[in-house]
Write an enzyme that holds these catalytic residues in place. Structure first.
Site, PDB file in Angstrom:
ATOM      1  N   ASP A 155       0.866  -1.174   0.000  1.00 56.74           N
ATOM      2  CA  ASP A 155       0.000   0.000   0.000  1.00 56.74           C
ATOM      3  C   ASP A 155       0.908   1.231   0.000  1.00 56.74           C
ATOM      4  O   ASP A 155       2.138   1.117  -0.055  1.00 56.74           O
ATOM      5  CB  ASP A 155      -0.951  -0.037   1.199  1.00 56.74           C
ATOM      6  CG  ASP A 155      -0.217  -0.028   2.520  1.00 56.74           C
ATOM      7  OD1 ASP A 155       1.003   0.204   2.537  1.00 56.74           O
ATOM      8  OD2 ASP A 155      -0.862  -0.249   3.552  1.00 56.74           O
ATOM      9  N   ASP A 160      -7.458  -7.669   1.125  1.00 54.98           N
ATOM     10  CA  ASP A 160      -6.443  -7.858   2.170  1.00 54.98           C
ATOM     11  C   ASP A 160      -7.070  -7.452   3.476  1.00 54.98           C
ATOM     12  O   ASP A 160      -7.963  -6.603   3.507  1.00 54.98           O
ATOM     13  CB  ASP A 160      -5.214  -6.974   1.936  1.00 54.98           C
ATOM     14  CG  ASP A 160      -5.458  -5.546   2.414  1.00 54.98           C
ATOM     15  OD1 ASP A 160      -6.171  -4.803   1.713  1.00 54.98           O
ATOM     16  OD2 ASP A 160      -4.974  -5.181   3.506  1.00 54.98           O
TER      17      ASP A 160
END
Lengths: 375, 375
Positions: A93, A267
């Site tokens: 991320d 996720d």
């Protein structure tokens, strides 16, 4: 020769999609659940175990890794894959979410974010360009644009501002990503739960053009109904020929529902975090292993599951270990949850392949509700 | 048919002894190091890993298991072996040491010990008979007599009193052990660092007659020199045809020195406890992985060692994990230490078998001192 990054959509079943994300480091079967390896480790598991459960890809957190050990340091040590001993794809991320949720003091400007480390209070700056540089240094296979996450609840004005800033950051992120063979760069749709904002964000990102699109800013407290209705109008605005990633989600039920709405990738820290606290997710629903009723139960969590954590250890032993605060309890429960999540994804993929996703979804939910009596 | 409990002394080399302890659950190659599975788990390791490192036997703590989950509870669940999934031999201590070191309030009477749990303050009584009953309920393969441990330093008067009480408890423990095919009952020599007391204790125990003899009350702060001199005069007073167990010891160096003095069995929390805190024991000596110098070191702890924790993970990664407080760091460091201890024992056994124990002892200590420069 590095293989190109790409996405193949094999089949749809209703809105559910069966696909493959191709990366230079290997394929990712979708719908996919990506275990979270926050600081370079999926908490409590050996990566060999993660691989064996069927995970094709894991996630690393830019925010955590930039603080410790640092992106330049990881690069010097040969990149994240070699550092942590995972040779499959890694998605990172961009740090936006953790800046919102973890850092002590933060300031968001047009240029980027300034924040203090939650570890030692040190001051950091993170621009879209720096976020991409960090992910490149880590050697990430799927690199996320920097976005501004906002808390829930928020005003429309806050949502507009964050969405527009995220869109400008998307353009800068995309430029900074440049050309990296075998790797992909995903844009992140923002806009809270507001349809107009989400559609504007999606359209803006599609104009820029990414290898994949994420739906960000959900699972921040808005509840499942609002989350799903937001996906309902956001997913169709994303290109069918690119993977769609719902960030930070979620429970097995969230995943099933989001897959039904056309999401491909997920996720979440839930399986490992819940595992450490004694909660298991199984095909019979949730099990709080701390509960006294498990003290005398010699049955494993799921005797038919191929993962030893689910099929070989008695509930009585897991109960004892978790109650005693033993590492092995947290290790086994985290492993069991990651294994269950992966078998759920495998079940979802098989069901889509065979055109029976709706049946699978209904039966899976029934089994969760019924518990073991229906086993 | 259960095999009889027994001991075969294969060879001596100086005072060092190569042997096999036979139990109904399998053989134990001696000199042996027994990883400590305090509350039914060797902290941070899967028991499959423990087995793979070469451990033939593990230890369980009567004190911890009687508090949680309780001896009757373990028996109801099928015994300790089945509960924790370890099919090899298990030795259980009798609780005497933990009553001294852990419990809040304790009172020692002729009848037995009364103490408060360190977990919840509940009051427990532990007589020699109850200590043996608990170990039988657990299904332990080697059961220790209840003894009275005293702190160091102590007066001679305290040492005399505790030794004599332990001897009377030995007799009661032996009687309570009764006949358990395939299992053994060990007496524990006490007497501080006083030769007269130790010899009297040993003689008394030999008169009673046990399947093995332990040297207790050492490694409680007296230092290595006093510990070794105590072993010097105690070991020869024990029957050559029975196994000798030095309780709660110790560092790799302690083990090497005690083997040189005729000790066959060891247990200690050091490899797992030190591992959790970032200290590794390797053939190159001690490594504090938290040290900044390891941050950039891509070498594993010992690339030639068969255990992946020692040979596959870089020091830089271990450093990062331990510094970040990650479970995987504690798991890997504990595993590495248990693996090193077992390979040390394997090296000791091979050296005795080949009549070169003195060379092995000298070379091993030289390598520890020289570190990797001499590798």
């Amino acid at each position: 020769m590095t293989r190109d990054f790409g996405f193949t959509l094999h089949k749809t079943d209703g809105k559910a999609r069966l696909g493959t994300v191709h990366t230079g480091r290997g394929d990712i079967r979708t719908p996919a659940f990506m275990p979270v390896g926050t600081v370079g480790t999926v908490k409590g598991l050996y990566l060999d175990q993660v691989k064996e459960t069927g995970a094709d890809i894991i996630l690393g957190n830019t925010y955590h890794l930039m603080l410790r050990p640092g992106a330049e340091q990881v690069a010097k040590l040969g990149g994240l894959h070699s550092f942590i001993r995972w040779d499959g794809p890694i998605l990172t991320d961009s740090g936006g979410f953790q800046i919102m949720s973890l850092s002590k003091i933060r300031k968001i400007r047009e240029e980027g974010a300034t924040f203090q480390s939650h570890i030692d209070g040190r001051r950091y700056e993170l621009s879209p360009e720096r976020a991409m540089e960090i992910q490149r240094l880590l050697g990430s296979d799927i690199q996320m644009q920097l976005d501004q996450c906002i808390e829930f609840p928020h005003t429309d004005k806050q949502a507009v501002k964050a969405m527009e800033l995220s869109l400008r950051w998307a353009e800068r992120s995309r430029k900074a990503f440049g050309s990296q063979p075998g790797r992909g760069n995903f844009g992140i749709v923002q806009g809270g739960t507001n349809e107009t904002l989400r559609l504007k964000s999606a359209a803006g990102l599609v104009d820029i053009g990414f290898e994949g699109y994420a739906i960000g800013g959900l699972a921040v407290g808005e509840g499942q109904a609002l989350m799903l209705s937001t996906i309902d109008f956001t997913a169709p605005a994303l290109p069918a020929d690119k993977p769609r990633y719902l960030m930070g989600v979620g429970t097995p039920d969230d995943i099933l529902e989001a897959v039904a709405r056309g999401v491909d990738m997920f996720d979440c820290v839930l399986p490992t975090r819940s595992g450490r606290h004694g909660q298991a997710f199984t095909r019979f629903g949730k099990v709080n292993i701390r509960n006294a009723k498990h003290a005398n139960d010699l049955r494993p969590l799921d005797e038919e599951h191929p993962c030893p954590a689910l099929s070989k250890y008695s509930r009585a032993y897991l109960h004892h270990l978790i109650r005693s605060g033993e590492m092995l309890g947290m290790m086994l429960m985290s492993w069991a949850n990651i294994a269950y999540y992966q078998s759920l994804m495998q079940g979802i993929r098989a069901a889509i392949a065979e055109g029976r996703f709706e049946d699978f979804r209904r039966q899976t939910k029934e089994q969760w509700r019924a518990g073991e009596s229906a086993a």
